[in-house]
Design a protein around this motif. Structure first.
Motif, mmCIF file in Angstrom:
data_model
loop_
_atom_site.group_PDB
_atom_site.id
_atom_site.type_symbol
_atom_site.label_atom_id
_atom_site.label_comp_id
_atom_site.label_asym_id
_atom_site.label_seq_id
_atom_site.Cartn_x
_atom_site.Cartn_y
_atom_site.Cartn_z
ATOM 1 N N MET A 146 1.066 -0.963 -0.011
ATOM 2 C CA MET A 146 -0.128 -0.062 0.239
ATOM 3 C C MET A 146 0.790 1.545 0.291
ATOM 4 O O MET A 146 0.250 2.402 -0.995
ATOM 5 N N LEU A 147 2.461 1.184 0.521
ATOM 6 C CA LEU A 147 2.389 2.252 0.838
ATOM 7 C C LEU A 147 3.102 2.268 -0.243
ATOM 8 O O LEU A 147 4.265 3.628 -1.273
ATOM 9 N N CYS A 148 3.830 1.551 -1.598
ATOM 10 C CA CYS A 148 4.273 1.959 -2.949
ATOM 11 C C CYS A 148 3.225 2.062 -3.594
ATOM 12 O O CYS A 148 3.543 3.099 -5.289
ATOM 13 N N LEU A 149 1.747 2.960 -3.508
ATOM 14 C CA LEU A 149 0.850 3.071 -4.321
ATOM 15 C C LEU A 149 1.115 4.658 -4.814
ATOM 16 O O LEU A 149 0.811 4.967 -5.440
ATOM 17 N N PRO A 150 2.319 5.234 -3.988
ATOM 18 C CA PRO A 150 2.302 6.793 -3.813
ATOM 19 C C PRO A 150 3.193 6.856 -4.622
ATOM 20 O O PRO A 150 3.046 7.803 -5.415
ATOM 21 N N VAL A 151 4.391 5.948 -4.868
ATOM 22 C CA VAL A 151 5.497 6.518 -5.806
ATOM 23 C C VAL A 151 4.849 5.596 -7.336
ATOM 24 O O VAL A 151 4.935 6.540 -7.907
ATOM 25 N N VAL A 152 4.022 4.596 -7.504
ATOM 26 C CA VAL A 152 3.429 4.450 -8.282
ATOM 27 C C VAL A 152 2.227 5.766 -8.982
ATOM 28 O O VAL A 152 2.512 5.678 -9.976
ATOM 29 N N ASN A 153 1.544 6.389 -8.010
ATOM 30 C CA ASN A 153 0.545 6.661 -8.840
ATOM 31 C C ASN A 153 0.732 8.542 -7.269
ATOM 32 O O ASN A 153 -0.112 7.838 -6.431
ATOM 33 N N ILE A 154 0.876 9.219 -6.950
ATOM 34 C CA ILE A 154 1.196 9.774 -5.886
ATOM 35 C C ILE A 154 -0.238 10.431 -5.321
ATOM 36 O O ILE A 154 -0.642 11.226 -4.743
ATOM 37 N N ILE A 155 -1.606 10.673 -6.899
ATOM 38 C CA ILE A 155 -2.833 10.937 -6.262
ATOM 39 C C ILE A 155 -2.973 9.931 -5.261
ATOM 40 O O ILE A 155 -3.723 10.304 -3.903
ATOM 41 N N THR A 156 -3.017 9.015 -5.149
ATOM 42 C CA THR A 156 -3.063 8.031 -4.167
ATOM 43 C C THR A 156 -2.247 8.181 -2.974
ATOM 44 O O THR A 156 -2.865 7.590 -1.751
ATOM 45 N N ALA A 157 -2.102 8.794 -2.282
ATOM 46 C CA ALA A 157 -0.790 9.122 -1.545
ATOM 47 C C ALA A 157 -1.697 9.619 0.382
ATOM 48 O O ALA A 157 -1.694 8.867 1.150
ATOM 49 N N PRO A 158 -2.620 10.427 -0.293
ATOM 50 C CA PRO A 158 -3.459 10.708 0.651
ATOM 51 C C PRO A 158 -4.546 9.794 1.560
ATOM 52 O O PRO A 158 -4.605 9.230 2.500
ATOM 53 N N VAL A 159 -5.234 8.328 0.786
ATOM 54 C CA VAL A 159 -5.961 7.435 0.882
ATOM 55 C C VAL A 159 -4.837 6.591 1.149
ATOM 56 O O VAL A 159 -5.422 5.748 1.838
ATOM 57 N N SER A 160 -3.235 6.766 0.858
ATOM 58 C CA SER A 160 -2.246 4.915 0.881
ATOM 59 C C SER A 160 -2.236 5.411 2.596
ATOM 60 O O SER A 160 -2.072 4.675 3.661
ATOM 61 N N PHE A 161 -1.798 6.478 2.808
ATOM 62 C CA PHE A 161 -1.173 6.942 4.137
ATOM 63 C C PHE A 161 -2.689 6.271 5.062
ATOM 64 O O PHE A 161 -1.839 6.214 6.254
ATOM 65 N N THR A 162 -3.857 7.917 4.902
ATOM 66 C CA THR A 162 -4.435 6.954 5.866
ATOM 67 C C THR A 162 -5.077 5.885 6.356
ATOM 68 O O THR A 162 -5.348 4.805 7.797
ATOM 69 N N THR A 163 -5.602 5.107 5.005
ATOM 70 C CA THR A 163 -5.508 3.826 5.460
ATOM 71 C C THR A 163 -4.697 2.520 5.970
ATOM 72 O O THR A 163 -5.158 2.144 7.233
ATOM 73 N N ALA A 164 -3.168 2.874 5.460
ATOM 74 C CA ALA A 164 -2.381 2.266 6.344
ATOM 75 C C ALA A 164 -2.247 2.419 7.290
ATOM 76 O O ALA A 164 -1.954 1.963 8.658
ATOM 77 N N VAL A 165 -2.341 3.942 7.701
ATOM 78 C CA VAL A 165 -2.151 4.321 9.199
ATOM 79 C C VAL A 165 -3.710 3.391 10.115
ATOM 80 O O VAL A 165 -3.704 3.302 11.450
ATOM 81 N N LEU A 166 -4.595 3.426 9.408
ATOM 82 C CA LEU A 166 -6.481 2.987 10.390
ATOM 83 C C LEU A 166 -5.624 1.718 10.065
ATOM 84 O O LEU A 166 -6.524 1.351 11.398
ATOM 85 N N LEU A 167 -5.437 0.911 9.342
ATOM 86 C CA LEU A 167 -4.909 -0.502 9.649
ATOM 87 C C LEU A 167 -4.277 -0.870 10.680
ATOM 88 O O LEU A 167 -4.213 -1.949 11.632
ATOM 89 N N TRP A 168 -3.306 -0.154 10.494
ATOM 90 C CA TRP A 168 -2.095 0.386 11.664
ATOM 91 C C TRP A 168 -2.136 0.056 13.146
ATOM 92 O O TRP A 168 -2.320 -0.735 13.741
ATOM 93 N N GLY A 169 -3.280 0.975 12.896
ATOM 94 C CA GLY A 169 -3.530 1.538 14.748
ATOM 95 C C GLY A 169 -4.806 0.276 14.889
ATOM 96 O O GLY A 169 -4.574 -0.351 16.272
ATOM 97 N N MET A 170 -5.595 -0.373 14.032
ATOM 98 C CA MET A 170 -6.641 -1.725 14.959
ATOM 99 C C MET A 170 -5.723 -2.436 14.824
ATOM 100 O O MET A 170 -5.043 -3.203 15.785
#
Length: 202
Positions: A146-170
Motif C-alpha cells: 500500500m505504501l508503494c501506491l504513492p510512488v506508482v501514482n502520487i494521487i493515491t498518497a492521501p488515501v494510502s497513508f490514511t488507510t495504512a495508518v488506520l489499519l496499522w492502528g487496529m
C-alpha cells in the motif's frame, strides 16, 4: 494517447517528462517522471519489437497488467473460497464498472469505468489486491504494497497513508506489540520523506 506520447518522447529523446512539448520543441533535458512503469514498459517493448508506441501500450503493457491483476484476484479469492466458479468470476470482475445512481458532480460519469480500461487504474488495482492478499496471509509487512501506491501514482498518497495508518492502528491495538507499532510508523514516514525529496529534487 497522452501516455503513449510521453513514452515516445522518452524513447526518442531519452527524457521522461509530462510536459513533453518542452522537450520536443524547447529542447529541455530536465526530467519530470510521470507514472513510471506505465511509461517505461512500452519503451522496452518498442526497442525490442520495433513497434508503435500506442500499440505497445494497448497490446503489450495493458495485457501484462491485466494478467497480473487477474492472477492476484484468483489468489485473493482462493484465500476465501475454493469454489472454482467464484474464482473465475473474480477474474471477470476487473471488467465490471460501477453504477451511477446519483450524479452529484457533472464529471461523475467520467469516473465510472472498469479497472481494465486504464493502465493508471490497473497499476493501482494491482497494489490494492497485493495488500489485501498480504493481509489475508497475515504477513508482517502487509502495509508495504500500500505504501508503494504513492510512488506508482502520487494521487493515491492521501488515501494510502490514511488507510495504512488506520489499519496499522487496529492491528497495533490487537497485538499490543512495540514492534508492530513502530515499524509501520517508520515505513509511512520514510515513504513520505522519499516522495517529498524526490519531487523537490526534480
Amino acid at each position: 494517447a497522452f501516455y503513449s506520447t510521453i513514452s515516445s518522447v522518452l524513447n526518442d529523446f531519452g527524457v521522461e517528462a509530462s510536459d513533453w512539448q518542452s522537450v520536443v520543441i524547447g529542447g529541455s533535458t530536465a526530467p519530470s517522471p510521470y507514472h513510471y512503469f506505465d511509461i517505461w514498459l512500452p519503451v522496452i517493448f518498442i526497442n525490442i519489437l520495433h513497434g508503435d508506441t500506442y500499440e505497445a501500450f494497448v497490446v503489450v503493457t495493458q495485457s501484462i497488467y491485466m494478467v497480473i491483476l487477474a492472477m492476484g484476484m484468483i489468489a485473493v479469492t482462493r484465500k476465501v473460497t475454493e469454489n472454482k466458479l467464484v474464482q473465475v468470476l473474480s477474474v471477470f470482475s476487473i471488467f465490471f464498472a460501477g453504477l451511477l445512481f446519483v450524479k452529484i458532480l457533472p464529471q461523475s460519469s467520467d469516473f465510472i469505468f472498469s479497472n481494465s480500461c486504464s493502465l493508471k487504474y490497473l497499476s493501482v488495482s494491482m497494489f490494492v489486491v497485493w495488500t489485501v492478499l498480504a493481509m489475508l496471509e497475515k504477513k508482517g509487512g502487509w502495509y508495504l504494497p500500500m505504501l508503494c501506491l504513492p510512488v506508482v501514482n502520487i494521487i493515491t498518497a492521501p488515501v494510502s497513508f490514511t488507510t495504512a495508518v488506520l489499519l496499522w492502528g487496529m492491528s497495533a491495538l490487537r497485538r499490543k506489540s512495540l514492534k508492530h507499532i513502530v515499524l509501520p510508523v517508520v515505513s509511512v514516514f520514510a515513504v513520505a520523506v522519499f516522495i517529498v525529496l524526490f519531487d523537490f529534487l526534480q
